[in-house]
Design an enzyme around this catalytic site. Structure first.
Site, short mmCIF file in Angstrom:
data_model
loop_
_atom_site.label_atom_id
_atom_site.label_comp_id
_atom_site.label_asym_id
_atom_site.label_seq_id
_atom_site.Cartn_x
_atom_site.Cartn_y
_atom_site.Cartn_z
CB CYS A 117 -0.95 -0.05 1.19
SG CYS A 117 -2.25 1.20 1.16
CG ASP A 162 -6.90 -1.78 -5.14
OD1 ASP A 162 -7.60 -0.88 -4.63
OD2 ASP A 162 -5.72 -2.00 -4.82
CG HIS A 190 -6.00 -1.58 -1.42
ND1 HIS A 190 -5.14 -1.05 -2.37
CD2 HIS A 190 -5.52 -1.17 -0.22
CE1 HIS A 190 -4.20 -0.34 -1.77
NE2 HIS A 190 -4.41 -0.40 -0.47
#
Length: 238
Positions: A117, A162, A190
């Site tokens: 991330c 995502d 995600h």
């Protein structure tokens, strides 16, 4: 396997890092770059797992420039808090902390970064600014930084579902780096690698991990590539 240790950046900032040694002679080194939730139990487990594969591994606590010991849960409140901390950090200061972590483990041989991330974005940026053998990006949004080109091989992993990184973002990345391995995983969102998140996808996580291990073995440990397609021309998909 690992433990917290205190290290220092070039500007004198002292901060904690989770450091784990391999069970035998190291094959190389890796720097794990955190999500917006700090060096929490998940990131520490990632470090320990990679150390078990034969690498000296370190995860710098990048939030220590704000306050030591920040570890957040995977909740809306934790996400909001983590984003606030990221906004308080100067990018150049964060890069100094990553450089310090690299310096700590460089005695183990060639080093690479792997980030998740926010940490994925940092791994991409560090690949263009710091000396390393390779980098791996897990669902890091890099399309706002394509002008900052990496100076080493980079592998990318994205979930096809995502919501924060669109298919267009991934295609822009593929267009910018047609030689790079850019993987997408159907049915994954995600954070698919994290077993503490609702979006965890065990099949995607396992496949991405195997590809990552082969990639790092090639560029850090110096092993022959397991599959030529991993670094060949075109954009790998899965």
């Amino acid at each position: 396997m690992g433990q917290f240790t205190t290290i220092m950046a070039r500007d004198g900032h002292e901060f904690q890092s989770w450091l784990a040694a391999p069970p035998a002679r190291p094959r190389g080194a890796r720097v794990v770059l955190q999500e917006i939730f700090g060096v929490n139990a998940h990131i520490r487990k990632v470090v320990d797992d990679f150390a078990a594969e034969g690498y000296t591994v370190i995860a710098p606590s990048l939030f220590d420039r704000i306050r030591r010991g920040i570890q957040l849960g995977y909740t809306p409140e934790g996400m909001q808090e983590g984003r606030g901390y990221v906004q308080q950090l100067a990018p150049e200061a964060t890069m100094r902390d990553i450089a310090a972590a690299l310096a700590v483990v460089k005695h183990s041989g060639r080093a690479g970064t792997i980030g998740y991330c926010w940490g994925g974005t940092l791994a991409y940026l560090a690949a263009g600014q710091l000396p390393m053998a390779c980098a791996v990006v897990y669902y890091g949004k890099v399309t706002n930084h394509l002008e900052q080109r990496p100076k080493c091989p980079v592998m990318y992993h994205y979930g096809a579902d995502d919501r924060s990184i669109s298919a267009d973002d991934v295609e822009r990345l593929r267009t910018a780096y047609p030689e790079a391995p850019v993987y997408t995983y159907e049915g994954a969102g995600h954070g698919f690698n994290c077993d503490q998140r609702d979006s965890h996808s065990p099949p995607a996580a396992a496949q991405a991990r195997q590809r990552t291990l082969e990639f790092v073995a090639r560029y850090v440990a110096g092993a022959a590539p397991a599959a030529p397609a991993a670094t060949g021309p075109g954009a790998p998909r899965s």
